[in-house]
Design an enzyme around this catalytic site. Structure first.
Site, PDB file in Angstrom:
ATOM      1  N   ASN A  24       0.801  -1.219   0.000  1.00  0.00           N
ATOM      2  CA  ASN A  24       0.000   0.000   0.000  1.00  0.00           C
ATOM      3  C   ASN A  24       0.839   1.276   0.000  1.00  0.00           C
ATOM      4  O   ASN A  24       0.396   2.309  -0.504  1.00  0.00           O
ATOM      5  CB  ASN A  24      -0.927  -0.003   1.219  1.00  0.00           C
ATOM      6  N   TYR A  78       3.218  10.000 -11.312  1.00  0.00           N
ATOM      7  CA  TYR A  78       2.318   9.092 -10.602  1.00  0.00           C
ATOM      8  C   TYR A  78       1.686   8.063 -11.544  1.00  0.00           C
ATOM      9  O   TYR A  78       1.731   6.852 -11.258  1.00  0.00           O
ATOM     10  CB  TYR A  78       1.249   9.888  -9.851  1.00  0.00           C
TER      11      TYR A  78
END
Length: 263
Positions: free
Chosen positions: A99, A177
């Site tokens: 995560n 990203y």
């Protein structure tokens, strides 16, 4: 280590051992909470010891079986030390949720973006997945139902980003990203292929646009809603899929609509 913790996990009564990286806040914290509420022993991976301890304390106050694990996913020695601790104390791992991650460079077009930001995010968002997964894979292989969840994003889906009819076609900004998450998607597919003949399933999660520190808490979905995606993939049955990007379907215009997304 106790005999009960050294036993292989099954879909029966044995307690599952789950590690969540970057779990001291946001979607990671909610993932740890949901896994704990589902009865798992949760290993809360955190780089910041103070924030990690606070998160551990809060979840324990809720009656959950949570253990802080010092873990900087960008530091190979930290990752190795964490894996050695988990092996010593628990003997196996049933769920790994990769995560931990960050976002940088919003607003900059690809032609004006900072290459250093891309390098930083590739290291944190992508290379770390390889570092952590490889370190814990021997422990996941000891599980009767190992599950690896790589938290990704629909903006890393080339199919979604290039679909003229899709909600992301008009999205612009720094490539850092999206590129890092597109690479996570490819890693997910490759690990799933390698582990196809094992009990370990590897999938990528799309939590959707959630309100977290990543975006200044501007997303319409809650961190808990985003964490439900990882929980689903962590709890897949034996006949569940491996090697898919699954999660919130932004095109459905419904905060509770889920399914498989294109790579």
């Amino acid at each position: 280590m106790s005999e009960s913790r050294n036993k292989q996990s099954t879909n029966g009564n044995d307690t599952r051992i789950a590690l969540v990286t970057g779990a001291n806040k946001g979607i990671g914290l909610e993932t740890a909470r949901l896994l704990g509420e589902a009865g798992a022993t949760v290993l809360l991976g955190a780089r910041d010891p103070e924030r990690g301890s606070a998160a551990e304390r809060d979840l324990r106050d809720e009656g959950l079986d949570v253990h802080l694990v010092a873990l900087d996913v960008t530091d190979q020695q930290s990752v190795k030390a964490a894996a050695a601790r988990v092996e010593s104390e628990f003997g196996r791992l049933d769920v790994l949720v990769n995560n931990a991650g960050a976002a940088l460079g919003f607003g900059a077009a690809p032609s004006t973006s900072d290459p250093d930001q891309l390098r930083t995010l590739l290291d944190l968002n992508t290379v770390s997945v390889v570092t952590v997964t490889n370190a814990f894979l021997p422990l996941l292989r000891r599980s009767a139902a190992g599950r690896v969840v790589n938290v990704s994003s629909q903006v890393g889906s080339i199919g979604s980003m290039t679909d003229p009819e899709g909600p992301f076609f008009g999205m612009s900004g720094s490539p850092a990203y999206p590129v890092s998450k597109a690479a996570v998607n490819m890693l997910t597919a490759l690990y799933a292929k390698e582990l196809a003949d094992t009990s370990v399933k590897v999938n990528a999660a799309n939590p959707g646009f959630c309100a977290t520190d990543l975006n200044g808490h501007s997303g319409p979905r809650s961190a808990r809603q985003g964490a439900l995606v990882s929980l689903h993939l962590a709890n897949l049955p034996e006949d569940g899929p491996s090697g898919v990007l699954w999660g919130h379907l932004a095109s459905a215009e419904d905060l509770e609509s889920y399914g498989v997304l294109p790579w």
